[in-house]
Design a protein around this motif. Structure first.
Motif, PDB file in Angstrom:
ATOM      1  N   UNK A 112       0.809  -1.223   0.000  1.00 22.04           N
ATOM      2  CA  UNK A 112       0.000   0.000   0.000  1.00 22.04           C
ATOM      3  C   UNK A 112       0.842   1.272   0.000  1.00 22.04           C
ATOM      4  N   UNK A 113       2.059   1.191  -0.520  1.00 21.54           N
ATOM      5  CA  UNK A 113       2.910   2.379  -0.594  1.00 21.54           C
ATOM      6  C   UNK A 113       2.334   3.387  -1.580  1.00 21.54           C
ATOM      7  N   UNK A 114       2.557   4.648  -1.313  1.00 22.34           N
ATOM      8  CA  UNK A 114       2.084   5.693  -2.229  1.00 22.34           C
ATOM      9  C   UNK A 114       3.001   5.845  -3.425  1.00 22.34           C
ATOM     10  N   UNK A 115       4.224   5.317  -3.310  1.00 21.16           N
ATOM     11  CA  UNK A 115       5.167   5.356  -4.424  1.00 21.16           C
ATOM     12  C   UNK A 115       6.288   4.373  -4.137  1.00 21.16           C
ATOM     13  N   UNK A 116       7.033   4.033  -5.168  1.00 14.28           N
ATOM     14  CA  UNK A 116       8.284   3.339  -4.920  1.00 14.28           C
ATOM     15  C   UNK A 116       9.219   4.331  -4.240  1.00 14.28           C
ATOM     16  N   UNK A 117      10.319   3.837  -3.661  1.00 12.18           N
ATOM     17  CA  UNK A 117      11.217   4.718  -2.919  1.00 12.18           C
ATOM     18  C   UNK A 117      11.751   5.809  -3.836  1.00 12.18           C
ATOM     19  N   UNK A 118      11.442   7.021  -3.522  1.00 16.56           N
ATOM     20  CA  UNK A 118      11.846   8.149  -4.354  1.00 16.56           C
ATOM     21  C   UNK A 118      13.362   8.298  -4.389  1.00 16.56           C
ATOM     22  N   UNK A 119      13.871   8.670  -5.558  1.00 16.10           N
ATOM     23  CA  UNK A 119      15.291   8.947  -5.762  1.00 16.10           C
ATOM     24  C   UNK A 119      16.166   7.708  -5.579  1.00 16.10           C
ATOM     25  N   UNK A 120      15.578   6.551  -5.469  1.00 14.97           N
ATOM     26  CA  UNK A 120      16.370   5.331  -5.402  1.00 14.97           C
ATOM     27  C   UNK A 120      16.853   4.931  -6.788  1.00 14.97           C
TER      28      UNK A 120
ATOM     29  N   UNK B 290       0.132  13.447 -10.153  1.00 14.07           N
ATOM     30  CA  UNK B 290       1.404  12.759  -9.914  1.00 14.07           C
ATOM     31  C   UNK B 290       1.243  11.612  -8.926  1.00 14.07           C
ATOM     32  N   UNK B 291       0.505  11.858  -7.867  1.00 15.54           N
ATOM     33  CA  UNK B 291       0.326  10.825  -6.860  1.00 15.54           C
ATOM     34  C   UNK B 291      -0.375   9.597  -7.396  1.00 15.54           C
ATOM     35  N   UNK B 292      -1.282   9.784  -8.339  1.00 11.11           N
ATOM     36  CA  UNK B 292      -2.007   8.645  -8.907  1.00 11.11           C
ATOM     37  C   UNK B 292      -1.074   7.764  -9.731  1.00 11.11           C
ATOM     38  N   UNK B 293      -0.239   8.363 -10.536  1.00 14.70           N
ATOM     39  CA  UNK B 293       0.717   7.587 -11.328  1.00 14.70           C
ATOM     40  C   UNK B 293       1.703   6.866 -10.414  1.00 14.70           C
TER      41      UNK B 293
END
Length: 646
Positions: free
Chosen positions: A561-569, A609-612
């Motif tokens: 249920x993450x809102x995104x993959x780890x940003x900037x990884x 952006x959050x949806x994508x």
């Protein structure tokens, strides 16, 4: 190899795989390699005797597929896809003993891991040592001038020798000044055990050398931490730690390390990405007489792109100074571009550069395919390749649109609709191999080259397709439903064609990677693995497969249920063009993003952006924690699929 190769290529090697790999090294004239396997068990024993508890040590390590990045100067985080099971540590310890027994019987020397000054943060707390630097990622870094450094270095070196013996070569990088890894910029790190996008490609370009006497003293401390236990120790220093240096102050600081060891005992591994030679830095200083091995760091992440300027590599080592000790290659991942690596390896058996590189490639191809008579199509194909893919030193990273939506490799296209002359030559070479397929034995050498050429063409076609899709699916902008659907379909079609093509050759299958990972649950045991917060990781088989899938895709695990993959990884950093991965992950990502954009367009709204991000995170979690099996043998006829795709 370099230290990353043990994760990107060798992590799932069983003993039978290592036997074959060692035999290949011996037959190729390779007599020096990085022997990094099994060091976590040594570290566990050392730190346990110092008073650390089980989880304080095991959570300092990353999971098996990411161990390189919790080791030594390549350390970027702790407990990423971990903690590390004891069964894995003990099994790899035993495997390392087998590896070194075999390599020594064949005359190969293994570079063992020296103590590099990084320790679990719990040790800093236990010792209440204010000289240790907390990197906020679970690690404390020791200054080599700290009074506690030498005793700990002695403990480490003695434990390694006791476990594995010694060939007197020790891999030991860094500045030993209590800072973090030399090629890790502070701006590229995050807290909470997460690794940011820093990779081998992020260096301390503007490192401040400081007092030269301190550099010399730290160098002495690092070297004596080896030779008090191993009097014949050779200190091998990876040149990546200073690949971007340029100032005279930086030159003087590096020379202080050279001077800190006895003559001939400090050996540099020259690691320029194009093989041009770091020894040319500072007006051809040649490392001030220190012996060095001239290598080419040709690949990041074990990615698949065809590249490597053979004419350029032809200078290695013949244009080097007298203190060049040998040649080699230091890719982050192997099993790609065999023509380049064979060419570099053969330099050790030559008295001079190859006079006609194109003819060398033609002759090699005929021998490789088992041909006893000249074939004009094979000759023409390889002359085209020597003039195109193997006439350029490209980025060491994958820049295609296969895994990177909206990216494109500039060399391949004049504009989105016009392929470059070099890409046309690659296509023509592939077409010639397709035509020759009926008359050539379809054994693995020819089949690999046939499929690999087609893979390269389709990977480059994915670039403009992805750019068109990206343009049609912008964030927070008006969408055209017909355009979204058309570009989605075109992009997915390219990726599906690629998936079907690479499925026809063993070298491009996801299945073996996953099955090799799961096999360790049978060999080492299946009941001491866990991953907090991941309910489907219930035993070692699922734990190892999860590690294998994460390394290929998000690198940092994606939570439920993450809102995104780890940003900037380093997302898709180790992207492979493998059957199953292309179709079920890269193409599926496009399908889902396209469906999201189409639904928004139909409703007259926009994609936020959050949806994508949520769409991509959901897929990442689902795919990396899945356990569906993939073929371990080719599916389809390589010649027929190539002809139909062309």
């Amino acid at each position: 190899m370099n230290v990353c190769t043990h994760s990107y290529s060798l992590v799932w090697y069983a003993w039978s795989d290592w036997e074959a790999f060692i035999d290949w090294m011996a037959l190729s004239g390779i007599n020096l390699f990085l022997a990094m396997t099994g060091q976590e068990e040594v570290a566990y024993q050392v730190f346990e005797k110092l008073g650390l508890e089980d989880l304080q040590i095991r959570e300092w390590f990353n999971g098996p597929a990411l161990l390189t990045w919790s080791r030594g100067q390549n350390e970027y985080g702790s407990n990423i896809a971990g903690p590390l099971p004891r069964s894995w540590m003990k099994g790899q310890y035993a495997l390392q003993q087998k590896i070194l027994n075999r390599t020594r019987s064949l005359g190969l020397s293994g570079q063992l891991p020296g103590f590099q000054g990084n320790v679990p943060i719990a040790l800093k707390n236990l010792w209440n040592d204010t000289n240790m630097t907390d990197n906020n990622l679970g690690t404390a870094w020791m200054d080599a001038l700290d009074p506690k450094y030498a005793p700990l270095a002695d403990r480490w070196t003695a434990a390694v020798v006791d476990a594995f013996g010694t060939d007197h070569w020790w891999q030991l990088d860094g500045y030993f000044n209590g800072g973090t890894a030399p090629w890790l910029s502070r701006g590229a790190r995050e807290k909470d055990g997460v690794r940011a996008k820093a990779e081998t490609g992020v260096r301390a370009k503007d490192a401040q050398p400081g007092d030269l006497d301190d550099w010399f003293r730290r160098g002495v401390a690092a070297y004596t931490g080896l030779n008090r236990t191993d009097p014949e120790a050779l200190w091998s220093f990876q040149g990546w730690a200073f690949v971007d240096w340029s100032t005279e102050a930086q030159a003087a600081s590096l020379k202080s390390f050279v001077d800190a060891a006895p003559p001939g005992k400090f050996v540099v591994v020259d690691m320029s990405v194009d093989g041009d030679g770091e020894w040319k830095m500072w007006a051809n200083a040649s490392f001030w007489g220190a012996p060095f091995v001239w290598t080419a760091l040709h690949d990041f992440g074990g990615t698949d792109g065809m590249k490597g300027d053979l004419e350029h590599a032809n200078a290695i080592p013949f244009e080097g100074p007298d203190n060049v000790w040998g040649t080699g290659f230091t890719p982050e991942g192997i099993d790609q571009n065999p023509v380049f690596y064979e060419f570099v390896a053969e330099a050790n058996f030559r008295a001079a550069p190859v006079a006609d590189v194109a003819q060398w490639a033609v002759d090699r191809a005929h021998k490789r395919y088992g041909l006893t008579a000249d074939d004009a199509r094979i000759e023409r194909a390889w002359r085209l390749l020597v003039n195109s893919s193997y006439a350029q030193d490209l980025s060491v990273q994958d820049g295609t649109g296969v895994a990177h939506i909206g990216d494109n490799e500039a060399w391949a296209w004049d504009d989105r609709a016009t392929p470059s002359s070099r890409l046309c030559e690659v296509y023509s070479a592939w077409s010639l191999l397709v035509d020759a397929a009926a008359d050539v034995d379809m054994a693995e050498p020819f089949r690999y080259d046939l499929v690999n050429l087609g893979r390269e063409v389709l990977a480059q076609v994915a670039g403009p397709a992805g750019q068109n899709f990206s343009d049609a699916t912008p964030i927070n902008k008006t969408l055209d439903e017909a355009r979204v659907n058309a570009t989605t379909a075109a992009y997915v079609e390219v990726l599906e064609d690629l998936d079907a093509l690479v499925a026809t050759d063993d070298a491009f299958l996801l299945g073996p990677w996953l099955e090799m990972a799961k096999a360790f649950a049978v060999e080492y045991g299946n009941d001491d693995c866990a991953a907090d917060g991941y309910p489907t990781i219930v035993d070692c088989a699922t734990f190892y497969e999860w590690n294998a899938r994460v390394q290929l895709t998000t690198w940092n695990p994606t939570k439920p249920n993450a809102s995104s993959v780890v940003k900037d990884g380093p997302i898709d950093y180790a992207a492979k063009h493998w059957a199953g991965l292309v179709g079920d992950y890269y193409a599926e990502r496009v399908r889902r993003l396209g469906a999201l954009a189409a639904s928004k367009a139909s409703a007259g709204s926009v994609v936020e952006a959050g949806e994508a991000d949520e769409v991509q995170a959901a897929l990442a979690y689902e795919w990396t924690t899945a356990t569906d099996a993939y073929p371990t043998a080719p599916v389809g006829d390589a010649a027929a699929v190539s002809a139909a795709t062309r």
